[in-house]
Design a protein around this motif. Structure first.
Motif, PDB file in Angstrom:
ATOM      1  N   GLU A  88       0.794  -1.065  -0.105  1.00  0.00           N
ATOM      2  CA  GLU A  88      -0.064   0.105   0.117  1.00  0.00           C
ATOM      3  C   GLU A  88       0.992   1.133   0.036  1.00  0.00           C
ATOM      4  N   ASN A  89       2.060   1.131   0.538  1.00  0.00           N
ATOM      5  CA  ASN A  89       2.968   2.405   0.811  1.00  0.00           C
ATOM      6  C   ASN A  89       4.465   2.011   0.850  1.00  0.00           C
ATOM      7  N   ASN A  90       5.203   3.026   0.705  1.00  0.00           N
ATOM      8  CA  ASN A  90       6.511   2.826   0.354  1.00  0.00           C
ATOM      9  C   ASN A  90       7.372   2.264   1.868  1.00  0.00           C
ATOM     10  N   GLY A  91       6.462   2.729   3.020  1.00  0.00           N
ATOM     11  CA  GLY A  91       6.957   2.012   4.097  1.00  0.00           C
ATOM     12  C   GLY A  91       6.987   0.599   4.370  1.00  0.00           C
ATOM     13  N   GLN A  92       5.787   0.244   3.620  1.00  0.00           N
ATOM     14  CA  GLN A  92       5.873  -1.566   3.654  1.00  0.00           C
ATOM     15  C   GLN A  92       6.669  -2.118   2.918  1.00  0.00           C
TER      16      GLN A  92
END
Length: 160
Positions: A127-131
């Protein structure tokens, strides 16, 4: 002599047997075909499909165990890519253990491009760059062991 052969060839066969075989080859309505079927076969096939699924819900742990086993049994590039397509087709991101098994399978069948593409698939699914960064950190030791660079490292000007 050649003119008479040409006339016969242009006319084609005129036998009643040939016309009958053409009539039999024409598509028939479904009811007519069903009437022609053997009685023993018509009782064994159903004309309606079942509306219930025979598969039960699978937990994430069962999914992971199944795909780890699938990737452990991969013998060629086709199987590897088919399993990856199937694993990424679900509405979830495969666990690091499944991805680890996929990367080892890619190394076993000597498929470097697919190994790099696994990380592109992860980036597209999260879902996002952190994941994505969490997956990279989790898989970093294996990635270094197998020598798999990221697309971002190989082509830094293309990433934004």
């Amino acid at each position: 002599m050649s003119a008479s052969l040409l006339r016969v060839a242009a006319r084609g066969p005129s036998s009643a047997v040939f016309r009958a075989s053409l009539a039999a080859a024409r598509p028939q309505p479904m009811t007519a075909r069903a009437a022609l079927a053997a009685p023993s076969l018509s009782n064994t096939f159903s004309t309606s499909s079942r509306m219930r699924s025979e598969h039960q819900e699978e937990t994430f742990e069962e999914f992971s165990a199944r795909y780890e086993k699938e990737f452990d049994n991969v013998q060629d590039v086709f199987e590897l890519q088919r399993n990856l397509n199937n694993a990424f087709a679900y509405d979830l991101v495969p666990s690091p253990s499944v991805l680890s098994a996929a990367l080892r399978a890619a190394r076993r069948v000597n498929d470097f491009p697919t190994a790099v593409r696994i990380f592109e698939g992860i980036k597209a699914k999260v879902e996002n760059n952190g994941q994505y960064q969490q997956y990279l950190e989790e898989l970093k030791p294996l990635r270094e062991e197998l020598g798999i660079p990221l697309k971002e490292d190989m082509y830094p000007e293309e990433t934004k």
